[in-house]
Design a protein around this motif. Structure first.
Motif, PDB file in Angstrom:
ATOM      1  N   UNK A   1      10.454  19.404  -3.931  1.00  9.67           N
ATOM      2  CA  UNK A   1      10.161  19.315  -2.485  1.00  9.67           C
ATOM      3  C   UNK A   1       9.518  18.101  -2.077  1.00  9.67           C
ATOM      4  N   UNK A   2       8.791  17.384  -2.714  1.00  5.82           N
ATOM      5  CA  UNK A   2       8.346  16.063  -2.625  1.00  5.82           C
ATOM      6  C   UNK A   2       9.456  15.060  -2.295  1.00  5.82           C
ATOM      7  N   UNK A   3      10.474  14.966  -3.388  1.00  4.94           N
ATOM      8  CA  UNK A   3      11.530  14.211  -3.200  1.00  4.94           C
ATOM      9  C   UNK A   3      12.606  14.565  -1.915  1.00  4.94           C
ATOM     10  N   UNK A   4      12.513  15.773  -1.593  1.00  3.64           N
ATOM     11  CA  UNK A   4      13.292  16.289  -0.340  1.00  3.64           C
ATOM     12  C   UNK A   4      12.465  15.683   0.819  1.00  3.64           C
ATOM     13  N   UNK A   5      11.314  15.641   0.948  1.00  2.00           N
ATOM     14  CA  UNK A   5      10.542  15.066   1.908  1.00  2.00           C
ATOM     15  C   UNK A   5      10.727  13.482   2.084  1.00  2.00           C
ATOM     16  N   UNK A   6      10.783  12.952   0.955  1.00  2.00           N
ATOM     17  CA  UNK A   6      11.050  11.531   1.117  1.00  2.00           C
ATOM     18  C   UNK A   6      12.461  11.056   1.493  1.00  2.00           C
ATOM     19  N   UNK A   7      13.306  11.902   1.043  1.00  2.00           N
ATOM     20  CA  UNK A   7      15.044  11.556   1.244  1.00  2.00           C
ATOM     21  C   UNK A   7      15.064  11.802   2.582  1.00  2.00           C
ATOM     22  N   UNK A   8      14.475  12.730   3.132  1.00  2.00           N
ATOM     23  CA  UNK A   8      14.826  13.065   4.394  1.00  2.00           C
ATOM     24  C   UNK A   8      13.992  12.230   5.614  1.00  2.00           C
ATOM     25  N   UNK A   9      13.014  11.811   5.314  1.00  2.00           N
ATOM     26  CA  UNK A   9      12.204  11.075   6.043  1.00  2.00           C
ATOM     27  C   UNK A   9      12.666   9.603   6.093  1.00  2.00           C
TER      28      UNK A   9
ATOM     29  N   UNK B   1       0.816  -1.209  -0.233  1.00  4.94           N
ATOM     30  CA  UNK B   1      -0.063  -0.077   0.026  1.00  4.94           C
ATOM     31  C   UNK B   1       1.037   1.325  -0.182  1.00  4.94           C
ATOM     32  N   UNK B   2       0.610   2.291  -1.025  1.00  7.55           N
ATOM     33  CA  UNK B   2       1.342   3.291  -1.074  1.00  7.55           C
ATOM     34  C   UNK B   2       1.419   4.137   0.355  1.00  7.55           C
ATOM     35  N   UNK B   3       0.155   4.233   0.847  1.00  6.39           N
ATOM     36  CA  UNK B   3       0.084   5.131   2.106  1.00  6.39           C
ATOM     37  C   UNK B   3       1.152   4.562   3.372  1.00  6.39           C
ATOM     38  N   UNK B   4       0.924   2.979   3.377  1.00  6.84           N
ATOM     39  CA  UNK B   4       1.704   2.449   4.334  1.00  6.84           C
ATOM     40  C   UNK B   4       3.234   2.673   4.337  1.00  6.84           C
ATOM     41  N   UNK B   5       3.584   2.722   2.778  1.00  4.59           N
ATOM     42  CA  UNK B   5       5.148   2.976   2.436  1.00  4.59           C
ATOM     43  C   UNK B   5       5.614   4.345   3.100  1.00  4.59           C
ATOM     44  N   UNK B   6       4.750   5.279   3.059  1.00  3.64           N
ATOM     45  CA  UNK B   6       4.997   6.663   3.315  1.00  3.64           C
ATOM     46  C   UNK B   6       4.862   6.780   4.686  1.00  3.64           C
ATOM     47  N   UNK B   7       4.548   5.978   5.708  1.00  7.90           N
ATOM     48  CA  UNK B   7       4.188   6.137   6.976  1.00  7.90           C
ATOM     49  C   UNK B   7       5.387   6.847   7.730  1.00  7.90           C
ATOM     50  N   UNK B   8       6.621   6.222   7.427  1.00  6.50           N
ATOM     51  CA  UNK B   8       7.479   6.835   7.983  1.00  6.50           C
ATOM     52  C   UNK B   8       7.901   8.596   7.850  1.00  6.50           C
ATOM     53  N   UNK B   9       7.483   8.842   6.345  1.00  8.75           N
ATOM     54  CA  UNK B   9       7.616  10.091   6.042  1.00  8.75           C
ATOM     55  C   UNK B   9       6.438  10.934   6.745  1.00  8.75           C
ATOM     56  N   UNK B  10       5.278  10.403   7.225  1.00 10.39           N
ATOM     57  CA  UNK B  10       4.368  11.158   8.048  1.00 10.39           C
ATOM     58  C   UNK B  10       4.947  11.302   9.395  1.00 10.39           C
ATOM     59  N   UNK B  11       5.571  10.219   9.994  1.00  8.36           N
ATOM     60  CA  UNK B  11       6.042  10.287  11.473  1.00  8.36           C
ATOM     61  C   UNK B  11       7.121  11.361  11.305  1.00  8.36           C
ATOM     62  N   UNK B  12       7.741  11.694  10.346  1.00 10.35           N
ATOM     63  CA  UNK B  12       8.935  12.645  10.362  1.00 10.35           C
ATOM     64  C   UNK B  12       8.293  14.066  10.163  1.00 10.35           C
TER      65      UNK B  12
END
Length: 349
Positions: free
Chosen positions: A309-317, A145-156
């Motif tokens: 900006x989206x790329x930066x969010x993911x790279x950082x998180x 699931x795409x949202x689950x894979x992005x959970x670490x980014x949401x946490x950050x």
């Protein structure tokens, strides 16, 4: 006799040339594209199927076959490993792969969903109001699931400790049932998917479910895109252009005639509930495909600054090893011209 033999030889030669030329034209007009979709056959897939049924791919010299998918995140590795030429997958999963294995990662060529649909759904009476309330709770989602894979980014983004949230995997078809039976406190998914999957099992999502949207917490991310393997794009650039030209026509047709789009899905999946799937298609058009930016750049394109900006969010998180450039994850050169692409997305009533 000599003249007769010569005439017959000329006839044979002419016939051979005709057959050879015909075979060449057939070969030229028969570029095969194997594509994996993001999910099972549902209302939004009608955009692809209309393009197929109305001969738009054929008109571009393409022989396109579609397979059902197993989640937006799963499409990316399936294209990367060569199982498929193209896919309908989450651009964020592509960004992650591009950061880790740039030579293997596919490239996005047409942005279908330009608003973030990622969410954690909870019961309407749940004490969970914000991501901070996830701590100490149990959340569930399908592995791809795409949202689950992005959970670490949401946490950050929300400064919560992901390790203090229990996450369990589940079969996608059990998601809404497990939520309503209190087997989990919340579930990951796309808003439209959860909303209409709930309706299919007799749950009123407007009254019984509440959505905590990633986009409300600084996660202004793009979502599903048409992705293509770099090898296929390099070897068949005209085929990629032709595919997008045909799909663009399918998108416009689905907006103009949602009923026809659903009928195209029903041909492939007779057990769907047409009224539910039409509502799902219309919600996808109005929610996931309707961003203010498309009035300027047209559907299918991206805003480079927003993508950066989206790329930066993911790279950082996710603490990725490198920061891909926008051009590493998206190539607009295959798209139809702006004049041919929709600058507003709305289904006909």
């Amino acid at each position: 006799m000599t003249g007769c033999h010569a005439f017959r030889r000329l006839q044979t030669l002419a016939l051979t040339l005709i057959v050879t030329a015909g075979s060449f034209v057939a070969a030229q007009a028969d570029t095969k594209i194997k594509m994996v979709l993001n999910w099972k056959y549902e209302g939004p897939q009608g955009m692809f199927f209309l393009a197929q049924d109305r001969g738009y791919f054929k008109a571009e010299g393409l022989d396109v076959s579609f397979d059902q998918g197993n989640g937006s995140g799963a499409a990316v590795p399936q294209v990367a490993n060569g199982a498929y030429d193209m896919g309908f997958g989450d651009i964020n999963a592509l960004i992650e792969l591009a950061a880790k294995k740039p030579d293997e990662a596919p490239i996005g060529v047409y942005q279908m969903y330009n608003r973030p649909p990622f969410t954690v759904a909870v019961k309407a009476d749940s004490p969970i109001k914000t991501p901070a309330d996830f701590v100490g709770r149990k959340l569930g989602g399908a592995a791809n699931d795409g949202a689950l894979k992005l959970f670490p980014a949401l946490c950050a983004a929300t400064k919560i400790d992901c390790t203090k949230v229990e996450v369990t995997n589940m079969q996608p078809n059990l998601r809404e049932q497990m939520l309503m039976k209190d087997q989990v406190d919340g579930v990951f998914g796309y808003i439209t998917t959860i909303r209409f999957s709930a309706r299919l099992i007799g749950i009123d999502p407007e009254k019984e479910i509440r959505f905590i949207k990633f986009g409300d917490y600084g996660m202004d991310l793009y979502s599903n895109a048409i992705i293509v393997s770099r090898k296929f794009a390099k070897e068949n650039p005209d085929a990629v252009k032709g595919f997008l030209k045909a799909l663009n026509r399918g998108v416009k047709d689905a907006m103009a005639d949602p009923k026809a789009a659903i009928e195209a899905v029903q041909k492939r999946e007779p057990l769907i509930k047409p009224e539910i799937e039409r509502a799902r298609l219309e919600a996808t058009l109005s929610d996931e495909m309707t961003s203010p930016e498309i009035s300027k750049i047209g559907h299918g394109d991206i805003n480079d600054e927003r993508m950066s900006k989206a790329i930066d969010i993911l790279v950082s998180a996710k603490e990725l090893p490198r920061t891909p450039k926008v051009g590493d994850v998206f190539d607009r050169s295959f798209m139809p011209p702006l004049a041919d692409r929709p600058t507003a997305i709305k289904a006909a009533m």
